[in-house]
Design an enzyme around this catalytic site. Structure first.
Site, PDB file in Angstrom:
ATOM      1  N   HIS A   1       0.861  -1.181   0.000  1.00 50.32           N
ATOM      2  CA  HIS A   1       0.000   0.000   0.000  1.00 50.32           C
ATOM      3  C   HIS A   1       0.907   1.244   0.000  1.00 50.32           C
ATOM      4  O   HIS A   1       2.010   1.200   0.533  1.00 50.32           O
ATOM      5  CB  HIS A   1      -0.845  -0.050   1.277  1.00 50.32           C
ATOM      6  CG  HIS A   1      -1.923   0.986   1.375  1.00 50.32           C
ATOM      7  ND1 HIS A   1      -1.696   2.262   1.817  1.00 50.32           N
ATOM      8  CD2 HIS A   1      -3.252   0.920   1.107  1.00 50.32           C
ATOM      9  CE1 HIS A   1      -2.846   2.930   1.822  1.00 50.32           C
ATOM     10  NE2 HIS A   1      -3.808   2.143   1.398  1.00 50.32           N
TER      11      HIS A   1
ATOM     12  N   ASP B   1       3.077  -4.261   7.932  1.00 52.90           N
ATOM     13  CA  ASP B   1       1.881  -3.457   7.740  1.00 52.90           C
ATOM     14  C   ASP B   1       0.698  -4.400   7.892  1.00 52.90           C
ATOM     15  O   ASP B   1       0.329  -5.103   6.951  1.00 52.90           O
ATOM     16  CB  ASP B   1       1.913  -2.811   6.363  1.00 52.90           C
ATOM     17  CG  ASP B   1       0.591  -2.119   6.030  1.00 52.90           C
ATOM     18  OD1 ASP B   1      -0.319  -2.108   6.892  1.00 52.90           O
ATOM     19  OD2 ASP B   1       0.468  -1.603   4.901  1.00 52.90           O
TER      20      ASP B   1
ATOM     21  N   GLN C   1      -4.470  -4.889   7.121  1.00 51.55           N
ATOM     22  CA  GLN C   1      -5.469  -5.851   6.653  1.00 51.55           C
ATOM     23  C   GLN C   1      -5.345  -7.203   7.366  1.00 51.55           C
ATOM     24  O   GLN C   1      -6.144  -8.111   7.101  1.00 51.55           O
ATOM     25  CB  GLN C   1      -5.350  -6.070   5.134  1.00 51.55           C
ATOM     26  CG  GLN C   1      -5.539  -4.816   4.289  1.00 51.55           C
ATOM     27  CD  GLN C   1      -6.976  -4.287   4.298  1.00 51.55           C
ATOM     28  OE1 GLN C   1      -7.914  -4.982   4.716  1.00 51.55           O
ATOM     29  NE2 GLN C   1      -7.143  -3.054   3.859  1.00 51.55           N
TER      30      GLN C   1
ATOM     31  N   LYS D   1     -10.495  -0.049  10.396  1.00 56.45           N
ATOM     32  CA  LYS D   1     -10.615  -1.244   9.557  1.00 56.45           C
ATOM     33  C   LYS D   1     -10.949  -2.475  10.379  1.00 56.45           C
ATOM     34  O   LYS D   1     -10.927  -3.606   9.865  1.00 56.45           O
ATOM     35  CB  LYS D   1      -9.313  -1.477   8.788  1.00 56.45           C
ATOM     36  CG  LYS D   1      -9.034  -0.409   7.743  1.00 56.45           C
ATOM     37  CD  LYS D   1      -7.864  -0.810   6.851  1.00 56.45           C
ATOM     38  CE  LYS D   1      -7.256   0.362   6.133  1.00 56.45           C
ATOM     39  NZ  LYS D   1      -7.989   0.781   4.938  1.00 56.45           N
TER      40      LYS D   1
ATOM     41  N   CYS E   1      -4.838   2.606  -3.698  1.00 56.73           N
ATOM     42  CA  CYS E   1      -3.601   3.100  -3.060  1.00 56.73           C
ATOM     43  C   CYS E   1      -2.472   2.089  -3.202  1.00 56.73           C
ATOM     44  O   CYS E   1      -1.690   1.877  -2.270  1.00 56.73           O
ATOM     45  CB  CYS E   1      -3.829   3.425  -1.588  1.00 56.73           C
ATOM     46  SG  CYS E   1      -5.011   4.740  -1.343  1.00 56.73           S
TER      47      CYS E   1
HETATM   48  C1  LIG Z   1      -2.481  -2.765   3.534  1.00 55.12           C
HETATM   49  C2  LIG Z   1      -2.798  -1.387   4.003  1.00 55.12           C
HETATM   50  N1  LIG Z   1      -1.848  -0.661   4.599  1.00 55.12           N
HETATM   51  C3  LIG Z   1      -2.084   0.588   5.070  1.00 55.12           C
HETATM   52  C4  LIG Z   1      -3.312   1.178   4.923  1.00 55.12           C
HETATM   53  C5  LIG Z   1      -3.496   2.570   5.420  1.00 55.12           C
HETATM   54  O1  LIG Z   1      -4.407   2.640   6.478  1.00 55.12           O
HETATM   55  P1  LIG Z   1      -4.979   4.030   6.948  1.00 55.12           P
HETATM   56  O2  LIG Z   1      -5.545   4.704   5.749  1.00 55.12           O
HETATM   57  O3  LIG Z   1      -6.018   3.669   7.935  1.00 55.12           O
HETATM   58  O4  LIG Z   1      -3.850   4.812   7.563  1.00 55.12           O
HETATM   59  C6  LIG Z   1      -4.343   0.454   4.306  1.00 55.12           C
HETATM   60  C7  LIG Z   1      -5.678   1.035   4.152  1.00 55.12           C
HETATM   61  O5  LIG Z   1      -6.159   1.335   3.099  1.00 55.12           O
HETATM   62  C8  LIG Z   1      -4.071  -0.856   3.839  1.00 55.12           C
HETATM   63  O6  LIG Z   1      -5.021  -1.560   3.235  1.00 55.12           O
END
Ligand SMILES: Cc1ncc(COP(=O)(O)O)c(C=O)c1O
Ligand SMILES: Cc1ncc(COP(=O)(O)O)c(C=O)c1O
Lengths: 410, 150, 410, 150
Positions: free
Chosen positions: A122, A199, A202, A225, A365
């Site tokens: 991401h 990270d 998910q 999430k 993203c």
């Molecule tokens: C794999 C992953 N990492 C990071 C994020 C970023 O999360 P946030 O937008 O809550 O900071 C997301 C969310 O879209 C994600 O799916």
């Protein structure tokens, strides 16, 4: 099939209609819906014990502090941290990753050092490293995906040498559902003394996560999430790593003393929580964690495997539909990206929305991954504990209508 | 007709699948690029202008049926028009789509009111988040025309 | 007296008892209580339109985006910004100040440059500059307070030369209630081309604030101190300044393109809002701003002047009580810090708490100011629109009891 | 007696206003400092130890009546005690305050159970946020004693 449909009554949003249809929410990878238990916890905090934390010695402030620190303990134990002090609240996964990149990276990395990422990351796990690279001259190196959408570890041994200081990987892709090979990467990284950052935005919401078992150095996730409020997330770190890390925000509460020109920091985790934290949101996340724990994360994962399996089966019935992601539903997450004939992802999303089915279309993203997959955009359905096979059926109906609107046989 | 049927009219799908003037121009031309950051749709435009008249156009890009069809239809309408006329068509289109406010754009008395196939894009109005898709080629066109004037 | 007591019914927390007494909340400088209008807005968002913003094209997401961007427009117009694009949402004033220090400061300051602060600054406007100083070698220079607790501008002309790049000042002290001389500093700073940053965490909640009139370069504040949720705040910046500033967080939504090694940023304000923002909280802050606007910020300020005036008068009746702050209630904010004989501030707070009166004791995240005042801690009562003269009377009663508990005549 | 009267007993105010052994030691001594980050209370302790016995102590610091009185009373009790006895008193104090859990600390049969004036601090138990104030001198003492042992 693990039937969790009785839980739907806890989610007020399912009373809503979208374009004349009962809501089918298939965008939980972007953000999840909230049960009354979480909504009411936030509400009750504001109504009965709202005060700033760690400040003053009045009753309200003490109650708010207990609730806030209690939430820290809950969230820490949810991921099996050894101590609540290993858990730092933040605004979300993105902020957590930036804090690590700046607070640890900027102070420990220098020109020629390498950070290993994967092409499925991401943007939140890509851009902070690019920003740190600008300041330090480090190099970014990417692992790719094989044709089964699994992280390709074949070149790993050649890649890993003492230049590699960090391996940062997604625990589960928000596009393909691919599980990051965290354990394998931790072992490999250890052999060259590199840190591993997971990270888990998910991962933590969708399956049991045990930081002691994973044995990475840092792990981050977002509250919104996993049934929690927006505006809250967490960074877990090994105690040694948190000690080594510099604070990236200065302000109140993160200090033990402030002089005109120099200051001293408070102990971990407060060192990383400058200013008034997202108090109500942390407490709300505590309630979310209680809710998930009561169901059991094994059950959540099993349900998700089942619904993903059903979805993959039903989607396979649709002509010209191509799923980007692993095919074994028990070895992947519940984010299912796909294309359908020559219908653009945004057109798919618009058509499904008219059927009350909410999916996401775009690059999610994850532009580097889109380039790897050689698609500008995909449509994505993503599942959570409140989804049912009926929801999948409604998705399939909508996709068949898309075919017919675009003049393709069904 | 359901709003989806109104959105995805045959003529739109036709332009989406068989975009007119796809490619790029060689020789002297004006080039402009547009992008819709929220959905990632891209559109690029080459224009040849001879003595104030748009004599040729070519488009490239990727995106949804609405943005791509809008771009294809746009070239059909603007080629052969003067710069001023092209601006007039743009204004008319934006009025029709409710992007700008003003008098009835499809009043046949209005100069430049002949939008042709583009009228099929009226169905988009029921989908507010998609209006920006239909508009992308036109903001790109305006950028290109502004470049000539500057 | 401007009577706002009818508004108390909007604040559910006033149904609470503290140690057997109706709550008297005098800690609004730390955080304010929330009216049902704000609590319900957050609640309704989660119940009916919860979705991530700026993503996908489904109905829920479009509604959430409209509500979020609508809140931006409300908050921007509340401080009379020329455009919503000048307003960046953040976690709070602390985060906003850190973003400016890192995003602007780190990229425009170098060794020998100076940042002018005042000794009354909150840690949030001190520590970030110390952190930037570590990286750049800039010098921090402080304006002091005179014996009337006003910022001493007598040495300003000597101080200001072309080395000064930034003047950062609190709009209102959270300890003494002193108003920062923002207009005077803006004029002086302009003469040497320095930027002015206003920490308006205590200003925007309590009086009309007009960024066009103040004409500073940046202005920051927190939602939770102005009836809004925790976890949300704002940074306003002049368009030129925001353009010059680098993002300090990388991630989703703040980009226009992400490659493996390089990325391009989205336009302002999104460039500064990486990842999922505090959506529900921003919308809640929008509701808070609606609430305050309906009352009128002049009325809020007038009420606060009156209650502060009444408090100063009643406190003056108590033997051995010393107020640290300006004596003219119409030329100061409603944060009233004091000491009472040899009774330590924490003992005062504990005793008042037993009377149901919630005040704060300590250094108020302003240790440099404590050193200037030569006290280790003060007790602080701070007022907001829901406070009444009865609250002040209860405070005075409690303080008299403190005297008697400590064996001092009353 | 109200809980406030129980908290602010005469003997506590007396120790607060007239702390015993205030100052610092000259000559060989152990020094330790403690601080309560949430409220800013500070406490510093000098100990003279001769052949395993605490022969003198001096305290400095600033803070609320509870932390300062607790420190003053502490020196009254520990001076003349062996290191082990001082640890025993510390354990007893922490039991009394509910900081540690265990058998009744004030059982007269218990060795080291004589807390003297310190028993007046029991009123603090009704004020959970203030317990850390009462405890500050004792954590500082433990740090000093650990330093000898190390
Ligand atoms: C794999 C992953 N990492 C990071 C994020 C970023 O999360 P946030 O937008 O809550 O900071 C997301 C969310 O879209 C994600 O799916
Ligand atoms: C003057 C001032 N500046 C900054 C802050 C920091 O605000 P926050 O803790 O909401 O980030 C405060 C709050 O205590 C304050 O009073």
């Amino acid at each position: 099939m693990t039937d969790l449909s009785h839980l739907r009554a806890d989610f007020p949003i399912f009373d809503r209609e979208i374009n004349g249809h009962p809501l089918v929410y298939l965008d939980s990878a972007a953000t999840t819906q909230k049960p009354v238990q979480v909504i009411d916890t936030v509400d009750t905090f504001y109504r009965t014990m709202n005060a700033n934390v760690h400040r003053g010695d009045h009753t309200l402030s003490a109650e708010a502090t207990d609730a806030y620190e209690g939430a820290r303990a809950k969230v820490a134990s949810f991921i099996n941290a050894s101590s609540p002090n290993e858990l730092v609240f933040s605004r979300g996964a993105t902020t957590s990753l930036n804090h690590i990149a700046y607070g640890w990276g900027l102070n420990h990395l220098s020109e020629g050092d390498r950070v290993v990422l994967t092409v499925m990351e991401h943007h939140a796990n890509v851009v902070p490293w690019q920003l740190v690279a600008r300041h330090t001259g480090i190099e970014l190196v990417y692992l790719t995906l094989d044709d089964q959408y699994e992280v390709d570890l074949s070149g790993l041994d050649d890649l890993l040498d003492e230049r590699v200081k960090i391996v940062a990987v997604s625990g589960m892709s928000n596009v393909t559902g691919t599980l990051g090979p965290v354990r394998a990467l931790v072992e490999a990284a250890r052999s060259v003394g590199a840190l591993v950052i997971v990270d888990a935005a998910q991962l933590v919401p969708h399956s049991p996560a045990d930081v002691q078992e994973l044995d990475a150095d840092f792990l981050v996730f977002s509250g919104h999430k996993m049934l929690g409020p927006t505006g809250i997330g967490a960074m877990w770190g090994k105690p040694e790593r948190l000690e080594e890390m510099e604070p990236t925000e200065g302000g109140g509460e993160m200090i033990s003393d402030v002089g005109l020109y120099e200051s001293r920091w408070a102990p971990v985790p407060h060192k990383f929580e400058a200013g008034t934290p997202p108090i109500a949101q942390a407490i709300g996340l505590g309630a979310a964690v209680d809710y998930l724990s009561a169901i059991g994360m094994e059950t959540v994962r099993d349900h998700e495997h089942e619904i993903t399996g059903y979805a993959l089966k039903r989607l396979a019935e649709i002509p010209d539909l191509n799923v980007y992601g692993p095919s074994d539903p028990t070895n992947r997450g519940g984010a299912v990206s796909f294309s359908l004939a020559d219908i653009h992802a945004h057109d798919i999303a618009t058509i499904l929305d008219q059927h009350g089915v909410e999916v996401r279309a775009g690059h999610h993203c994850a532009k580097p991954l889109m380039r790897h997959l050689q698609v500008p955009a995909t449509a994505r359905a993503s599942f959570y504990l409140y989804n049912t096979t009926d929801d999948v059926d409604r998705l399939v109906e909508g996709l068949l209508d898309a075919r017919s609107l675009f003049g393709l046989g069904t | 007709m359901s709003s989806l049927d109104e959105l995805y009219r045959q003529v739109i799908l036709d332009h989406y699948r068989n975009p007119r003037r796809r490619g790029s121009l060689s020789g002297p031309h004006i080039h402009a690029e547009g992008m819709n950051p929220s959905c990632g749709d891209e559109f690029s435009l080459d224009l040849r202008i001879d003595e104030g008249v748009i004599t040729d156009a070519a488009i490239q890009g990727q995106g949804c049926s609405i943005s791509q069809a809008s771009g294809s239809m746009m070239t059909d309408v603007i080629v052969g028009k003067t710069i001023d006329e092209a601006r007039e068509v743009t204004a008319t289109f934006k009025l029709m789509m409710g992007i700008d406010e003003g008098e009835d754009p499809l009043d046949p008395e209005r100069p430049g009111a002949v939008l042709g196939d583009l009228e099929a894009l009226q169905g988009v109005k029921k989908f507010p988040v998609r209006i920006k898709c239909a508009d992308l080629p036109w903001t790109t066109l305006t950028e290109a025309l502004d470049r000539i004037d500057a």
